[in-house]
Scaffold this active site. Structure first.
Site, mmCIF file in Angstrom:
data_model
loop_
_atom_site.group_PDB
_atom_site.id
_atom_site.type_symbol
_atom_site.label_atom_id
_atom_site.label_comp_id
_atom_site.label_asym_id
_atom_site.label_seq_id
_atom_site.Cartn_x
_atom_site.Cartn_y
_atom_site.Cartn_z
ATOM 1 N N ARG A 16 0.850 -1.202 0.000
ATOM 2 C CA ARG A 16 0.000 0.000 0.000
ATOM 3 C C ARG A 16 0.880 1.245 0.000
ATOM 4 O O ARG A 16 2.118 1.155 0.078
ATOM 5 C CB ARG A 16 -0.923 -0.012 1.209
ATOM 6 N N VAL A 61 10.803 -7.218 6.964
ATOM 7 C CA VAL A 61 12.147 -6.637 6.827
ATOM 8 C C VAL A 61 13.004 -6.784 8.078
ATOM 9 O O VAL A 61 14.222 -6.636 8.018
ATOM 10 C CB VAL A 61 12.086 -5.146 6.410
ATOM 11 N N TYR A 157 11.041 7.456 15.500
ATOM 12 C CA TYR A 157 10.869 7.553 14.043
ATOM 13 C C TYR A 157 11.944 8.479 13.471
ATOM 14 O O TYR A 157 12.641 8.132 12.506
ATOM 15 C CB TYR A 157 9.468 8.079 13.721
ATOM 16 N N LYS A 161 15.083 7.397 11.020
ATOM 17 C CA LYS A 161 15.170 7.945 9.657
ATOM 18 C C LYS A 161 16.479 8.708 9.441
ATOM 19 O O LYS A 161 17.040 8.711 8.348
ATOM 20 C CB LYS A 161 13.963 8.835 9.367
ATOM 21 N N THR A 194 -0.980 8.901 2.580
ATOM 22 C CA THR A 194 -1.010 7.430 2.525
ATOM 23 C C THR A 194 -1.714 6.928 3.790
ATOM 24 O O THR A 194 -1.960 7.715 4.714
ATOM 25 C CB THR A 194 0.426 6.845 2.529
HETATM 26 P P1 NAD Z 1 2.144 2.949 4.880
HETATM 27 O O1 NAD Z 1 1.926 2.694 6.328
HETATM 28 O O2 NAD Z 1 0.983 3.313 4.049
HETATM 29 O O3 NAD Z 1 2.899 1.727 4.198
HETATM 30 C C1 NAD Z 1 3.987 1.111 4.839
HETATM 31 C C2 NAD Z 1 4.058 -0.335 4.401
HETATM 32 O O4 NAD Z 1 5.157 -0.942 5.100
HETATM 33 C C3 NAD Z 1 2.793 -1.126 4.756
HETATM 34 O O5 NAD Z 1 2.323 -1.845 3.630
HETATM 35 C C4 NAD Z 1 3.253 -2.044 5.877
HETATM 36 O O6 NAD Z 1 2.564 -3.288 5.927
HETATM 37 C C5 NAD Z 1 4.721 -2.238 5.520
HETATM 38 N N1 NAD Z 1 5.472 -2.730 6.664
HETATM 39 C C6 NAD Z 1 5.395 -2.337 7.964
HETATM 40 N N2 NAD Z 1 6.172 -3.103 8.722
HETATM 41 C C7 NAD Z 1 6.798 -3.985 7.902
HETATM 42 C C8 NAD Z 1 7.729 -5.035 8.103
HETATM 43 N N3 NAD Z 1 8.185 -5.338 9.324
HETATM 44 N N4 NAD Z 1 8.158 -5.719 7.022
HETATM 45 C C9 NAD Z 1 7.679 -5.433 5.793
HETATM 46 N N5 NAD Z 1 6.795 -4.481 5.536
HETATM 47 C C10 NAD Z 1 6.346 -3.760 6.594
HETATM 48 O O7 NAD Z 1 3.241 4.125 4.848
HETATM 49 P P2 NAD Z 1 3.780 5.044 3.638
HETATM 50 O O8 NAD Z 1 3.372 6.421 3.952
HETATM 51 O O9 NAD Z 1 3.500 4.458 2.327
HETATM 52 O O10 NAD Z 1 5.339 4.966 3.970
HETATM 53 C C11 NAD Z 1 6.290 4.317 3.154
HETATM 54 C C12 NAD Z 1 7.672 4.809 3.568
HETATM 55 O O11 NAD Z 1 7.746 6.223 3.366
HETATM 56 C C13 NAD Z 1 7.968 4.587 5.053
HETATM 57 O O12 NAD Z 1 9.323 4.237 5.216
HETATM 58 C C14 NAD Z 1 7.709 5.948 5.674
HETATM 59 O O13 NAD Z 1 8.414 6.147 6.856
HETATM 60 C C15 NAD Z 1 8.183 6.850 4.547
HETATM 61 N N6 NAD Z 1 7.661 8.196 4.634
HETATM 62 C C16 NAD Z 1 6.329 8.454 4.457
HETATM 63 C C17 NAD Z 1 5.884 9.758 4.535
HETATM 64 C C18 NAD Z 1 4.436 10.121 4.335
HETATM 65 O O14 NAD Z 1 4.102 11.309 4.479
HETATM 66 N N7 NAD Z 1 3.543 9.191 4.004
HETATM 67 C C19 NAD Z 1 6.781 10.798 4.814
HETATM 68 C C20 NAD Z 1 8.112 10.492 5.010
HETATM 69 C C21 NAD Z 1 8.554 9.194 4.903
#
Ligand code: NAD
Length: 264
Positions: A16, A61, A157, A161, A194
């Site tokens: 997702r 992971v 977090y 990061k 997201t």
């Molecule tokens: P999300 O929560 O929608 O998706 C994260 C996905 O990671 C999920 O499908 C979840 O099942 C998977 N996941 C969680 N734990 C896991 C594990 N142990 N092993 C494998 N998969 C696992 O979040 P997103 O917003 O799509 O975030 C994706 C990346 O982007 C993340 O690293 C997040 O920190 C980073 N990020 C997101 C934003 C934002 O604004 N959405 C901003 C900065 C960084």
């Protein structure tokens, strides 16, 4: 010629959000993509969205054995790996109890966040380097705006990061100094809509209000979409970025370009 023609790509957390958008974009650009996640039902659905050049594998992971199993299978089937996107990440808000502020830190929560966000990335880099040896490749680590600035309410977090940002450079130099042809860069998204945001935004009118409040602080004036990160990952993953390693690319609508209390 598509931008990732013939490339084999593995993406973590691809069921997702940003990971799903990256998987779809990579498939549209000619890659064979192995989506991975711990949400197997959603992961299989995304595989279907991506089309016939996509596969799905369960990969937690945090677990070295999962990385061994999945990367061995990829090497056996495809001869090696060209692209890894270490995307899986958690805030800890729903996955652990907290508190997450520096004064009251719950240490189990601290560990849980680092296990996914940092150990997960380190393991991914370790096994990707092995699978890319002899053919080169590109590793894209999804860090965050929170790896650049302090986030008092999500200290683990932010710490995890920031560590991803730094580990990316160690990987980049390790591979460059050994002429492996493997590049490693970090992406720093901020405010991308997201499912990760759902617990923080609420529902209905409250959600609309919360998004409007966030958008007031984004110089470009709107919250980002997962595709905005996917296109940046596409560039770093492709051979167009062949001279780029160890860099940080912000995908944040301009948030990190400014600062508070500026003199104007
Ligand atoms: P999300 O929560 O929608 O998706 C994260 C996905 O990671 C999920 O499908 C979840 O099942 C998977 N996941 C969680 N734990 C896991 C594990 N142990 N092993 C494998 N998969 C696992 O979040 P997103 O917003 O799509 O975030 C994706 C990346 O982007 C993340 O690293 C997040 O920190 C980073 N990020 C997101 C934003 C934002 O604004 N959405 C901003 C900065 C960084």
């Amino acid at each position: 010629m598509q931008r990732l023609e013939g490339k084999i790509a593995l993406i973590t957390g691809a069921a997702r959000g940003i990971g799903a958008a990256i998987a779809k974009t990579f498939c549209q650009n000619g890659a064979t993509v192995i989506l991975t996640d711990i949400l197997d039902v959603e992961g299989e659905k995304q595989r279907l969205v991506c089309g016939p050049t996509a596969a799905y594998q369960h990969l937690d992971v945090r677990l070295e054995d999962d990385w061994k199993r999945v990367t061995s299978a990829v090497v056996a089937e495809h001869g090696g790996l060209d692209i890894l996107v270490n995307n899986a990440g958690i805030t800890g808000y729903v996955e652990s109890s907290g508190p997450h502020d520096p004064e009251n830190l719950d240490m189990a929560s601290w560990q849980a966040v680092h296990d996914v966000n940092l150990t997960g990335v380190a393991l991914g880099c370790k096994y990707a380097i092995k699978a890319m040896k002899g053919r080169g490749g590109s590793i894209v680590n999804i860090s965050s705006r929170s790896g650049m600035v302090g986030i008092p309410g999500a200290a683990a977090y932010a710490s995890s990061k920031a560590a991803v940002r730094n580990h990316t450079k160690s990987v980049a130099l390790h591979c460059a100094e050994r002429s492996m042809g493997i590049r490693c860069n970090s992406l720093h998204p901020a405010a991308i809509l997201t499912p990760m945001w759902d617990p923080m935004l609420g529902e209905g009118e409250a959600r609309k209000q919360a998004i409007a409040t966030i958008e007031k602080d984004i110089p470009l004036g709107y919250i980002g979409a997962p595709e905005d990160v996917a296109f940046a990952a596409l560039y770093l993953a492709s051979d167009e970025a062949r001279y780029i390693t160890g860099v940080e690319l912000n995908v944040d609508g301009g948030i990190l370009a400014g600062s508070a209390a500026r003199p104007d």
